[in-house]
Design a protein around this motif. Sequence first.
Motif, PDB file in Angstrom:
ATOM      1  N   VAL A  36      24.023  68.008  67.628  1.00 18.46           N
ATOM      2  CA  VAL A  36      22.858  68.850  67.896  1.00 18.46           C
ATOM      3  C   VAL A  36      21.825  68.548  66.825  1.00 18.46           C
ATOM      4  N   GLU A  37      20.600  68.301  67.234  1.00 18.20           N
ATOM      5  CA  GLU A  37      19.553  68.176  66.221  1.00 18.20           C
ATOM      6  C   GLU A  37      19.140  69.583  65.824  1.00 18.20           C
ATOM      7  N   GLY A  38      19.763  70.070  64.795  1.00 16.75           N
ATOM      8  CA  GLY A  38      19.515  71.445  64.379  1.00 16.75           C
ATOM      9  C   GLY A  38      20.822  72.107  64.000  1.00 16.75           C
ATOM     10  N   ASP A  39      20.881  73.435  64.184  1.00 18.37           N
ATOM     11  CA  ASP A  39      22.058  74.179  63.743  1.00 18.37           C
ATOM     12  C   ASP A  39      23.174  74.128  64.802  1.00 18.37           C
ATOM     13  N   GLY A  40      24.119  73.234  64.576  1.00 17.28           N
ATOM     14  CA  GLY A  40      25.222  73.026  65.522  1.00 17.28           C
ATOM     15  C   GLY A  40      26.110  74.251  65.658  1.00 17.28           C
ATOM     16  N   ILE A  41      26.264  74.984  64.555  1.00 17.79           N
ATOM     17  CA  ILE A  41      27.159  76.154  64.588  1.00 17.79           C
ATOM     18  C   ILE A  41      26.567  77.254  65.482  1.00 17.79           C
ATOM     19  N   LYS A  60      30.793  74.718  55.922  1.00 11.54           N
ATOM     20  CA  LYS A  60      30.526  73.726  54.887  1.00 11.54           C
ATOM     21  C   LYS A  60      30.032  72.397  55.487  1.00 11.54           C
ATOM     22  N   PHE A  61      30.600  72.065  56.634  1.00 17.31           N
ATOM     23  CA  PHE A  61      30.243  70.773  57.236  1.00 17.31           C
ATOM     24  C   PHE A  61      29.238  70.918  58.380  1.00 17.31           C
ATOM     25  N   GLY A  62      28.882  72.148  58.700  1.00 13.31           N
ATOM     26  CA  GLY A  62      27.954  72.360  59.819  1.00 13.31           C
ATOM     27  C   GLY A  62      28.559  71.945  61.150  1.00 13.31           C
ATOM     28  N   THR A  63      29.900  72.081  61.254  1.00 14.09           N
ATOM     29  CA  THR A  63      30.558  71.659  62.495  1.00 14.09           C
ATOM     30  C   THR A  63      31.279  72.835  63.156  1.00 14.09           C
ATOM     31  N   VAL A  76      31.368  69.967  67.902  1.00 16.76           N
ATOM     32  CA  VAL A  76      29.912  70.026  67.759  1.00 16.76           C
ATOM     33  C   VAL A  76      29.556  69.769  66.298  1.00 16.76           C
ATOM     34  N   ALA A  77      28.628  68.852  66.068  1.00 16.92           N
ATOM     35  CA  ALA A  77      28.172  68.586  64.700  1.00 16.92           C
ATOM     36  C   ALA A  77      26.666  68.778  64.625  1.00 16.92           C
ATOM     37  N   SER A  78      26.207  69.092  63.413  1.00 17.41           N
ATOM     38  CA  SER A  78      24.763  69.265  63.217  1.00 17.41           C
ATOM     39  C   SER A  78      24.222  67.992  62.600  1.00 17.41           C
ATOM     40  N   ALA A  79      23.152  67.463  63.192  1.00 15.07           N
ATOM     41  CA  ALA A  79      22.511  66.310  62.583  1.00 15.07           C
ATOM     42  C   ALA A  79      21.508  66.842  61.573  1.00 15.07           C
TER      43      ALA A  79
END
Length: 398
Positions: A36-41, A60-63, A76-79
């Motif tokens: 996700v370009e942005g907040d994945g969480i 911590k990892f934005g995942t 889901v990961a945050s780019a």
Amino acid sequence: SIGAAGDELGLNLYVVGGFVRDLLLQRTVDDIDIVVEGDGIAFARYVAEKLNCRVNTHKKFGTAVVIVSEQIKVDVASARLEYYDFPAALPIVEKSSIKRDLARRDFTINTLALSLNADTFGTLIDYFGATRDLKDKTIRTIHNLSFVEDPTRIFRAIKFANRFGFDIGKVTANLIRNAIKVDCFKNLSGLRVLSELKQIFSEEDPIPAIRSMTDYGLEKVIHPRLEITPATYQILESANKTLTWHDLLYVQETYPRWAVYFMVLLHRCTFKVSEQICDRLMIPVGERQLLLETRYKAENRLGFIESNHPVSRQKLYWALINFNTVFVLYMMALTKNEAVRRDISNFYTQFRHVTPKIRGKDLIRIGVTPGPAFTKILNEVRNAKLDGHLDTREKEMD
Ligand code: CTP
């Protein structure tokens, strides 16, 4: 509906990595990775609420992992870039583009993305020549420091090359050789090496990967005295045949395939070297005992069967019954005696299941006092059945 969630939140969404690679290779896909370009969480939570399912987050990892069902889990990961703290200023979080995220990955073939937003749905994004390399059947890194940054990628390169029947590109192969030369594994934890080895040994046919590992001298990273000789390859081939035989017959049964191959590699090592390998790879106590003590027991037991061959079904039963699938398959892989191999396979498919029809309560009924005599009688009944007598319950009672 995941794509729609992106549109509703005004976020760009992509399915990335292995999923897209396997799709283009027309292979079955399992994991779904979304960036996700942005907040994945926040995105993952929104989707989970919409689908009424669970979500696990790693701040911590934005995942996050959206657990759609037992079979379908979406990572889901945050780019985004790291946090930068400027003195006397608020921490700044920069949102990076998908390109930055993809540029961090190991090989070009893993850098593909497919857009999931409605207006661009299905657009293939290929910044690093992935489609060309898939066509050329080549494993290539994106940049020259890839293996120095993360030496486990050396094993990954070999795993992917083997799995897809690809070659490792010339430059990439040189980067591997250089990374090994500068001892890049020195500071790598044994656990990470073990995890890569397990993955390679769990592939359908790991032998070409093992050959490739020895071409680069990677076995010496595991232990300087580990030798993989033509004799080792012979046993590995035999292990392949044995596991294929087993897996065709018992499609549902799962067991650690990797352990059979791993034990074959340890087979010719001294006990001390085997122990040191287990230390280096930080193998946990339980597994370590199996790979060392139980493996030796299995080898000795096989020696006993081979030197006493032909042995009765009764003897074979009691020699093998306490070994689980991994060790039975290991013994079958190890033996060069076809008749012994056949006997062990008969044990496995047929007579390991032989068990008396009569039960303890039948013995009580005819006046036997419960205790050690029970086991003795039931074992004798089992022995007679193994030898082909006592095919009915009535005969057992007699
Ligand atoms: N990755 C990486 N370096 C590593 C491990 C992973 O750059 N040491 C990247 C890869 O580019 C990959 C992504 O992280 O696309 C996810 O890793 P993984 O799930 O291991 O990759 P898959 O391609 O899904 O592997 P497999 O098909 O074996 O599940």
